[in-house]
Design a protein around this motif. Structure first.
Motif, PDB file in Angstrom:
ATOM      1  N   ILE A  44      67.676 -10.791  85.688  1.00  0.00           N
ATOM      2  CA  ILE A  44      67.935 -11.879  86.615  1.00  0.00           C
ATOM      3  C   ILE A  44      69.231 -11.583  87.338  1.00  0.00           C
ATOM      4  O   ILE A  44      70.130 -10.933  86.821  1.00  0.00           O
ATOM      5  N   LEU A  45      69.289 -12.082  88.552  1.00  0.00           N
ATOM      6  CA  LEU A  45      70.355 -11.710  89.458  1.00  0.00           C
ATOM      7  C   LEU A  45      71.115 -12.966  89.838  1.00  0.00           C
ATOM      8  O   LEU A  45      70.533 -14.023  90.015  1.00  0.00           O
ATOM      9  N   SER A  46      72.440 -12.848  89.923  1.00  0.00           N
ATOM     10  CA  SER A  46      73.213 -13.965  90.476  1.00  0.00           C
ATOM     11  C   SER A  46      74.108 -13.451  91.581  1.00  0.00           C
ATOM     12  O   SER A  46      74.710 -12.387  91.457  1.00  0.00           O
ATOM     13  N   ILE A  47      74.182 -14.206  92.660  1.00  0.00           N
ATOM     14  CA  ILE A  47      75.038 -13.789  93.766  1.00  0.00           C
ATOM     15  C   ILE A  47      76.315 -14.619  93.802  1.00  0.00           C
ATOM     16  O   ILE A  47      77.041 -14.626  94.779  1.00  0.00           O
ATOM     17  N   ASN A  48      76.577 -15.299  92.711  1.00  0.00           N
ATOM     18  CA  ASN A  48      77.833 -16.045  92.607  1.00  0.00           C
ATOM     19  C   ASN A  48      78.999 -15.093  92.382  1.00  0.00           C
ATOM     20  O   ASN A  48      78.803 -13.949  92.006  1.00  0.00           O
ATOM     21  N   TYR A  81      73.635 -27.480  90.164  1.00  0.00           N
ATOM     22  CA  TYR A  81      72.694 -26.577  89.506  1.00  0.00           C
ATOM     23  C   TYR A  81      73.126 -25.130  89.766  1.00  0.00           C
ATOM     24  O   TYR A  81      74.060 -24.876  90.531  1.00  0.00           O
ATOM     25  N   SER A  82      72.449 -24.195  89.129  1.00  0.00           N
ATOM     26  CA  SER A  82      72.712 -22.793  89.389  1.00  0.00           C
ATOM     27  C   SER A  82      71.437 -22.122  89.863  1.00  0.00           C
ATOM     28  O   SER A  82      70.343 -22.614  89.614  1.00  0.00           O
ATOM     29  N   MET A  83      71.614 -21.002  90.517  1.00  0.00           N
ATOM     30  CA  MET A  83      70.434 -20.278  90.995  1.00  0.00           C
ATOM     31  C   MET A  83      70.366 -18.911  90.342  1.00  0.00           C
ATOM     32  O   MET A  83      71.361 -18.205  90.267  1.00  0.00           O
ATOM     33  N   ILE A  84      69.192 -18.558  89.867  1.00  0.00           N
ATOM     34  CA  ILE A  84      68.984 -17.179  89.455  1.00  0.00           C
ATOM     35  C   ILE A  84      67.889 -16.581  90.324  1.00  0.00           C
ATOM     36  O   ILE A  84      67.007 -17.277  90.795  1.00  0.00           O
ATOM     37  N   LEU A  85      68.019 -15.284  90.522  1.00  0.00           N
ATOM     38  CA  LEU A  85      67.205 -14.599  91.500  1.00  0.00           C
ATOM     39  C   LEU A  85      66.402 -13.531  90.768  1.00  0.00           C
ATOM     40  O   LEU A  85      66.889 -12.891  89.852  1.00  0.00           O
ATOM     41  N   SER A  86      65.162 -13.377  91.181  1.00  0.00           N
ATOM     42  CA  SER A  86      64.381 -12.246  90.669  1.00  0.00           C
ATOM     43  C   SER A  86      63.777 -11.487  91.826  1.00  0.00           C
ATOM     44  O   SER A  86      63.286 -12.079  92.780  1.00  0.00           O
ATOM     45  N   ILE A  87      63.833 -10.173  91.728  1.00  0.00           N
ATOM     46  CA  ILE A  87      63.261  -9.366  92.804  1.00  0.00           C
ATOM     47  C   ILE A  87      61.936  -8.756  92.372  1.00  0.00           C
ATOM     48  O   ILE A  87      61.425  -7.836  92.985  1.00  0.00           O
ATOM     49  N   ASN A  88      61.383  -9.284  91.294  1.00  0.00           N
ATOM     50  CA  ASN A  88      60.060  -8.839  90.858  1.00  0.00           C
ATOM     51  C   ASN A  88      58.978  -9.399  91.777  1.00  0.00           C
ATOM     52  O   ASN A  88      59.230 -10.335  92.514  1.00  0.00           O
ATOM     53  N   PRO A  89      57.774  -8.852  91.679  1.00  0.00           N
ATOM     54  CA  PRO A  89      56.645  -9.477  92.356  1.00  0.00           C
ATOM     55  C   PRO A  89      56.555 -10.941  91.941  1.00  0.00           C
ATOM     56  O   PRO A  89      56.874 -11.279  90.787  1.00  0.00           O
TER      57      PRO A  89
END
Lengths: 330, 330
Positions: free
Chosen positions: A94-98, B91-99
């Motif tokens: 998982i990626l965070s851009i914070n 809140y926080s955001m998490i990012l995924s670059i998976n399909p």
DNA sequence: ACGTCAAATAACAACGTTGTTAATAATAAT
DNA sequence: ATTATTATTAACAACGTTGTTATTTGACGT
């Protein structure tokens, strides 16, 4: 709402512990019962609760990657590669851009098993809040770091580039890159250039031997190259400090109708696959992205599954790669 | 390893329930005890276990964003803006670059409270595996979607651009963008162009009225524009289909020493802040990025905290923005 | 048919929190 | 002084899993 393991235990008339085992395909449970459980689970639409599992297993099978500067494209290929490698290990990313600090806090909240960090120049801060409880590996420049750092031998990269040009007979060689005093990585590159030139007893033009882009963006490279061209102090060999900068330089050269490598031999930095997409194939120097990704992922994995200790600093050696000759079809 | 709430209960001689309340600053516990707890917590280096908290609270206070195409820069500004807005909501955001599919599965594992998705053209698949249990909002093109979709009125955007050019007296107007049949979003733009031109009874040049970039990358725009220029069928007004394409077109025009807007008036797409960084200020049309981010975030938040229902489709109206005149300092 | 042993399942205690309810200490009212 | 009332704290169940231990079931040999 949530269908739990107990619901399917009720349905099948089994205890919830056997249901758990059945779902995890334990050898302790008979095949027919396994099937019964699986069928019932599907029928009820069972979705495992990972908070519960994490709680008891103390593992989330995920790695966090902190990447605050998402808008600079240079690292995106590396990130993609890292993601791939992590998946191969059976983990997720998982990626965070914070900002790094809050990214790390977030990752702790999400109970990741390990953390990767792209550091830029905030070294000072990081040290203070790294959690001892979670393995952390950084792509950065070594300092008094207590956590493992993956570093690239930037000095050597530039050294290789300079020597390559020298052996081709070039005497007028310039470096174009960010000369600011903030980013350690950039400083190493500049230093590497100075030392290599000295070693070869080549003169660095006081005005245009080292061109400061004052930034790392594409456009910074463009503007700086433009200044260089207008100065009429054009070198025969030019080494650029980053992928984005190379792009800008290429553009400026093209606009001035300068041919590569005939009029000027440009050597790019960062061996990322996109390099091939550049309009003009470029000789380039740097660490191949898959090597870098591999180092970072295996390092953090070693810590996570503590197979072995990881060195405090790992320096990766760069390579020179010659331009790919484009076929007619592109 | 892990210091828990019970350890600090032991240390302070309190029950662990009061410790919990103290740490959460509950009004049910006296100030002096709160302070005692806090001090002990810090001394022991207590770190809350969020898996446990998530388990009991059924909330992670995080939103997942699925963005499989990280290497295309166009959306990065939008992502950055979304991240900001999510943080503002606490809140926080998490990012995924998976399909998308595996990204969603990952997010479920991480127990996110809501999911945002950037869809491209895999609509068919998505529907089948969206989890009913987690709110999901997509930036995509409406279909038979069961989940809320944020859409941009692409047809209208092109309409606005065409009319703007028309009112300035342009008769020869072309569109440059991806004309492939796969990406629904791109199809809408192309359709919008055709309809607007027809409505104004303007002729679309059969060869160069609509130029197919055959891709969405910077370089695709560049190559297509180059073909256009070499054809000598140059329009006086040109509308580009995306931010990346605009960049490529700009470059091609510049190389051909064509002036904007004198020789050709180029209208860009996507109102993102980076637009201002472009060397040549551009008239552009599209939905301002902060509006888009706001819509996505408030929509998913409404679902998460089910304040109110969210429409199945929300169409956002685009705007025209005139070029920013650059000051001398840049 | 009966005890022995292995296979299969059940029971139950964790994991680290939070929220609810029960118990105690302190205070006020008569 | 004694009870009613409130402020504090303690006890305990719950959240949904997993792993360990106890129990039941069935198969086997004698």
């Amino acid at each position: 709402m949530g269908v739990t393991i107990k619901d399917i235990a009720k349905e099948t008339g089994l205890s919830y512990s056997t249901v758990s085992k059945a779902l995890n395909n334990s050898p302790l449970v008979k095949k027919p019962t396994k099937e019964k459980v699986l069928k019932s689970a599907k029928a009820l639409g069972y979705q495992p609760n990972f908070a519960a599992r994490n709680l008891v297993k103390k593992k989330s099978q995920a790695i966090g990657l902190a990447w605050p500067t998402i808008e600079r494209i240079a690292l995106s290929a590396l990130v993609t590669e890292i993601n791939k490698k992590i998946e191969e290990q059976g983990y997720s990313m998982i990626l965070s851009i914070n900002p790094i600090k809050s990214a790390i806090e977030l990752f702790k909240r999400m109970q990741v098993d390990g953390i990767l960090v792209f550091e830029e120049s905030e070294k000072d801060l990081i040290e203070s809040f790294i959690p001892e409880s979670i393995p952390l590996v950084s792509y950065g420049v070594p300092n008094q770091n207590s956590y493992p750092i993956i570093d690239v031998n930037h000095k050597k990269a530039i050294f290789i580039a300079v020597h390559y040009l020298f052996e081709l007979g070039h005497k007028h060689i310039s470096y174009i890159g960010d000369l600011s005093q903030i980013d350690l990585r950039q400083q190493k590159k500049a230093l590497g250039f100075r030392e290599s030139m000295n070693q070869l007893q080549l003169n660095i033009d006081p005005n245009f031997g080292m061109i400061d882009t004052r930034g790392l963006d594409w456009f910074d490279g463009y503007k700086a190259a433009k200044r260089l061209i207008e100065s009429n102090s054009l070198p025969t060999g030019l080494i650029s400090g980053s992928y984005d900068i190379s792009q800008g330089v290429l553009r400026a050269l093209k606009e001035a109708q300068l041919k590569i490598p005939e009029d000027i031999l440009l050597i790019g930095y960062d061996n990322i696959p996109q390099m091939k997409l550049l309009e003009t194939p470029l000789t380039s120097v740097g660490v191949p992205i898959d090597k870098l990704a591999d180092k970072m992922v295996t390092s953090v994995m070693n810590l996570v599954e503590n197979k072995q200790t990881v060195p405090r600093v790992q320096l990766i050696q760069p390579e020179l790669s010659l331009p790919v000759v484009q076929s007619g079809k592109g």
